[in-house]
Design a protein around this motif. Structure first.
Motif, PDB file in Angstrom:
ATOM      1  N   ALA A  45       0.850  -1.191   0.000  1.00 13.59           N
ATOM      2  CA  ALA A  45       0.000   0.000   0.000  1.00 13.59           C
ATOM      3  C   ALA A  45       0.884   1.239   0.000  1.00 13.59           C
ATOM      4  N   VAL A  46       0.299   2.351  -0.395  1.00 16.65           N
ATOM      5  CA  VAL A  46       1.039   3.608  -0.458  1.00 16.65           C
ATOM      6  C   VAL A  46       0.220   4.723   0.189  1.00 16.65           C
ATOM      7  N   ARG A  47       0.906   5.772   0.599  1.00 16.74           N
ATOM      8  CA  ARG A  47       0.259   6.993   1.061  1.00 16.74           C
ATOM      9  C   ARG A  47       0.682   8.095   0.106  1.00 16.74           C
ATOM     10  N   LYS A  48      -0.304   8.905  -0.326  1.00 20.44           N
ATOM     11  CA  LYS A  48      -0.038   9.973  -1.283  1.00 20.44           C
ATOM     12  C   LYS A  48      -0.369  11.323  -0.667  1.00 20.44           C
ATOM     13  N   ASN A  49       0.306  12.360  -1.166  1.00 21.43           N
ATOM     14  CA  ASN A  49      -0.027  13.716  -0.737  1.00 21.43           C
ATOM     15  C   ASN A  49      -1.148  14.254  -1.621  1.00 21.43           C
ATOM     16  N   ILE A  54       3.556   9.800  -4.130  1.00 25.23           N
ATOM     17  CA  ILE A  54       3.720   8.817  -3.066  1.00 25.23           C
ATOM     18  C   ILE A  54       4.693   9.391  -2.040  1.00 25.23           C
ATOM     19  N   ILE A  55       4.263   9.423  -0.773  1.00 22.95           N
ATOM     20  CA  ILE A  55       5.106   9.980   0.283  1.00 22.95           C
ATOM     21  C   ILE A  55       5.481   8.940   1.328  1.00 22.95           C
ATOM     22  N   ALA A  56       4.834   7.770   1.287  1.00 22.73           N
ATOM     23  CA  ALA A  56       5.145   6.695   2.228  1.00 22.73           C
ATOM     24  C   ALA A  56       4.629   5.390   1.644  1.00 22.73           C
ATOM     25  N   ILE A  57       5.164   4.289   2.159  1.00 25.82           N
ATOM     26  CA  ILE A  57       4.725   2.960   1.703  1.00 25.82           C
ATOM     27  C   ILE A  57       4.460   2.083   2.917  1.00 25.82           C
ATOM     28  N   GLN A  58       3.658   1.049   2.689  1.00 27.31           N
ATOM     29  CA  GLN A  58       3.435   0.029   3.714  1.00 27.31           C
ATOM     30  C   GLN A  58       3.915  -1.299   3.133  1.00 27.31           C
ATOM     31  N   THR A  59       4.646  -2.057   3.935  1.00 26.84           N
ATOM     32  CA  THR A  59       5.200  -3.322   3.449  1.00 26.84           C
ATOM     33  C   THR A  59       4.298  -4.492   3.813  1.00 26.84           C
ATOM     34  N   SER A  60       4.627  -5.626   3.242  1.00 25.12           N
ATOM     35  CA  SER A  60       3.871  -6.853   3.522  1.00 25.12           C
ATOM     36  C   SER A  60       3.988  -7.278   4.979  1.00 25.12           C
TER      37      SER A  60
END
Length: 111
Positions: A45-49, A54-60
């Motif tokens: 998953a990703v976080r966007k501004n 994309i400003i952050a990611i989530q790993t498995s």
């Protein structure tokens, strides 16, 4: 000489689309197997501004990383299925080109 009888109803587009879907499914499965076998985390998953960057990611594994930390982990080989490219005067995190649109970073779910 025509190899197909004129009364045969062959849907070339459907055959091609089935071929592409099978390839996409196989590529996705190959990617998951490679990541699992290597023991590496992958981005889920990703976080966007507000601009859609994309400003952050989530790993498995559930870890949340800011973009710079994700870049550093990708450069170190700790994240599966991503590459780091140098463009626009900076490093950019990209999903590995595999023809599967669903696993492109921009198309991942947000968190």
């Amino acid at each position: 000489m025509n190899q197909n009888p004129t009364n045969q109803n062959t849907n070339y587009e459907q055959i091609y689309q089935e071929y592409r879907q099978q390839g996409e499914m196989q590529a996705g499965q190959d990617q998951m197997n490679t990541a699992a076998n290597a023991g590496k985390e992958h981005i889920v998953a990703v976080r966007k501004n507000n601009d859609g960057d994309i400003i952050a990611i989530q790993t498995s594994a559930g870890r949340e990383l800011d973009y710079v930390s994700a870049l550093n982990e990708a450069k170190a080989g700790a994240l599966a299925n991503v590459d780091v490219y140098h463009r626009y005067g900076r490093d950019i995190l990209r999903s590995e080109p595999d023809g599967v649109q669903e696993n492109n970073l921009d198309n991942l779910p947000t968190f």
